[in-house]
Design an enzyme around this catalytic site. Structure first.
Site, PDB file in Angstrom:
ATOM      1  N   LYS A  34      16.071  -8.201  -3.353  1.00 20.89           N
ATOM      2  CA  LYS A  34      16.010  -8.326  -1.886  1.00 20.89           C
ATOM      3  C   LYS A  34      14.573  -8.600  -1.452  1.00 20.89           C
ATOM      4  CE  LYS A  34      15.934  -3.300  -1.650  1.00 20.89           C
ATOM      5  NZ  LYS A  34      15.435  -2.414  -0.663  1.00 20.89           N
ATOM      6  N   ARG A 128      20.797   8.233   4.781  1.00 19.63           N
ATOM      7  CA  ARG A 128      20.465   6.921   5.324  1.00 19.63           C
ATOM      8  C   ARG A 128      21.776   6.160   5.430  1.00 19.63           C
ATOM      9  NH1 ARG A 128      16.225   2.906   2.333  1.00 19.63           N
ATOM     10  NH2 ARG A 128      18.003   2.693   0.930  1.00 19.63           N
ATOM     11  N   TYR A 253     -15.309  -8.707  12.532  1.00 20.84           N
ATOM     12  CA  TYR A 253     -14.874  -8.195  13.842  1.00 20.84           C
ATOM     13  C   TYR A 253     -15.191  -6.714  13.973  1.00 20.84           C
ATOM     14  CZ  TYR A 253     -12.132 -12.466  14.470  1.00 20.84           C
ATOM     15  OH  TYR A 253     -11.734 -13.770  14.618  1.00 20.84           O
ATOM     16  N   MET A 301      -7.696 -12.485   9.802  1.00 18.57           N
ATOM     17  CA  MET A 301      -6.413 -13.155   9.547  1.00 18.57           C
ATOM     18  C   MET A 301      -6.465 -14.013   8.274  1.00 18.57           C
ATOM     19  SD  MET A 301      -4.243 -15.700  11.988  1.00 18.57           S
ATOM     20  CE  MET A 301      -3.915 -14.536  13.287  1.00 18.57           C
TER      21      MET A 301
HETATM   22  C1  LIG Z   1      19.820   0.867  -2.134  1.00 21.55           C
HETATM   23  C2  LIG Z   1      18.722   0.511  -3.076  1.00 21.55           C
HETATM   24  N1  LIG Z   1      18.986   0.466  -4.383  1.00 21.55           N
HETATM   25  C3  LIG Z   1      18.030   0.152  -5.291  1.00 21.55           C
HETATM   26  C4  LIG Z   1      16.736  -0.137  -4.892  1.00 21.55           C
HETATM   27  C5  LIG Z   1      15.694  -0.448  -5.928  1.00 21.55           C
HETATM   28  O1  LIG Z   1      14.736   0.570  -5.946  1.00 21.55           O
HETATM   29  P1  LIG Z   1      13.426   0.466  -6.818  1.00 21.55           P
HETATM   30  O2  LIG Z   1      12.699  -0.740  -6.329  1.00 21.55           O
HETATM   31  O3  LIG Z   1      12.689   1.722  -6.532  1.00 21.55           O
HETATM   32  O4  LIG Z   1      13.850   0.321  -8.240  1.00 21.55           O
HETATM   33  C6  LIG Z   1      16.417  -0.095  -3.538  1.00 21.55           C
HETATM   34  C7  LIG Z   1      15.045  -0.374  -3.105  1.00 21.55           C
HETATM   35  O5  LIG Z   1      14.555  -0.134  -2.068  1.00 21.55           O
HETATM   36  C8  LIG Z   1      17.440   0.237  -2.599  1.00 21.55           C
HETATM   37  O6  LIG Z   1      17.187   0.300  -1.281  1.00 21.55           O
END
Ligand SMILES: Cc1ncc(COP(=O)(O)O)c(C=O)c1O
Length: 361
Positions: A34, A128, A253, A301
């Site tokens: 992701k 969560r 700055y 920047m």
């Molecule tokens: C739901 C979920 N699973 C797995 C992972 C992977 O975690 P990591 O990068 O700590 O291995 C994440 C990362 O944020 C996550 O949100």
């Protein structure tokens, strides 16, 4: 060559995937890519990880990009889908949802066709995304009645504190998960990188590594090298100017750094517009000609300024390493910025060129 440049070593990425397999030899691997592959590039990272068993992304549009890019593996959407149209898209593209609210089951069952698999997210202590056990049992019943077999269903959960070794909250989450796994007999997926390394009781049939694939340690106490991980990204740029400062001259700055003696200062082409964290103002370090040198003044920047006192030979055109070597790992830069490596990597902007190599060049 264009700068700043993130050099991405796909051989290191593949090595880290194998290392995840060594830590969890009996589990299948769902590689978490992701947020643009943690900043490394979504499709190139997916293509470099074809030996994975599945991919996980956060959002449906990331999954669709992977399908459009020719990825045929299972793709799991960790945040799940939120509308009937999104569920229909998941069915049409054979994308795997995570169901974390009772409403998701209703939306899914209103659509035509089936998704290949559903992960039911169990609340085990992170508070969560996830359903309490009671809601999850009901969701399973509804899906079974609608024709989803137990082989098409799995239990998922996520740790809140797996980066903390010997924390009793981890065992508490594991025992909630174990109870539901025993009761339902479904396959399960719980462990992120830290849990893959330190919590074998949480391995189950699937593990979900993210950070470790990119060669970053999830623990403060152990380096990536200690864990047999190889850093995947090196962020580099170039020195574009130098200046001689007199005592009293202020840099950048706000004039937050003042020369106390005659000082040679260098300007590097990289700033917060590239994703270089502003909290590294007066706190970060870079490497020029093998010397670790401090960032002085505020991060702008497009540029940062460096005290060149300990590298008198530095010249405009010199290469500057911002992170990704043994001497300057991204974990250390994150610590200087008061943040985590996840953030530094994933906020790198489009302006940073990504260059992929397989470790040979
Ligand atoms: C739901 C979920 N699973 C797995 C992972 C992977 O975690 P990591 O990068 O700590 O291995 C994440 C990362 O944020 C996550 O949100």
């Amino acid at each position: 060559m264009n700068y700043p440049l993130a050099s991405i070593d796909t051989a290191a990425l593949q090595h880290n995937l194998q290392q995840a397999r060594r830590f969890a030899p009996n589990s299948r691997i769902m590689s978490v890519i992701k947020a643009n592959g943690y900043g490394h590039g979504l499709l190139p990272i997916a293509n470099a990880l074809l030996e994975t068993d599945a991919y996980a992304v956060a959002r449906l549009d990331e999954a669709v990009l992977l399908r459009q890019g020719g990825i045929n593996h299972a793709i799991v959407v960790l945040e799940g889908m939120h509308t009937r149209e999104q569920f229909q898209c998941a069915i049409d593209q054979q994308i795997t949802p995570v169901l974390h609210l009772a409403e998701h089951v209703e939306l899914l069952l209103k659509c035509n066709g089936q998704v290949p698999f559903c992960w039911l997210m169990l609340e085990t202590g992170m508070h969560r995304l996830g359903m309490p056990a009671e809601a999850l049992r009901l969701a399973k019943q509804q899906l079974n009645s609608a024709g989803y077999t137990d082989q098409q269903l799995g239990l998922m959960s996520h740790f809140a504190n797996s980066d903390l070794l010997d924390d009793s909250r981890n065992s508490a989450q594991i025992s909630v998960m174990r109870q539901l796994v025993t009761e339902t007999g479904l396959s399960a997926c719980m462990a992120n990188s830290a849990a893959i390394i330190s919590l074998p009781d949480a391995h189950y049939q699937w593990v979900r590594p993210g950070l470790m694939l990119y060669g970053v340690s999830p623990f403060n106490e152990q380096s990536a090298k200690d864990l047999g991980l190889k850093p995947v990204m090196q962020l580099r740029s170039t020195l574009i100017a130098t200046q001689l400062l007199k005592p009293g001259d202020q840099v950048g700055y706000g004039g937050e750094w003042t020369a106390t003696k005659a000082t040679r200062m260098g300007v590097v082409s990289c700033g917060y517009g590239d994703g270089y964290h502003r909290h590294l103002s007066n706190r970060g370090n870079v490497i020029i000609r093998d010397r670790l040198l401090p960032v002085i003044g505020r991060v702008s920047m497009d540029t940062i300024c460096i005290d060149l006192e300990h590298c008198p030979a530095a010249m405009p055109g010199d290469e500057v390493l911002l992170w990704g070597s043994t001497q300057l790992p991204v974990e250390q830069v994150a610590m200087s910025a008061g943040t985590i490596a996840y953030e530094l990597l994933s906020v790198l902007t489009q302006r940073v060129h990504r260059d992929y190599c397989d470790g040979q060049s």
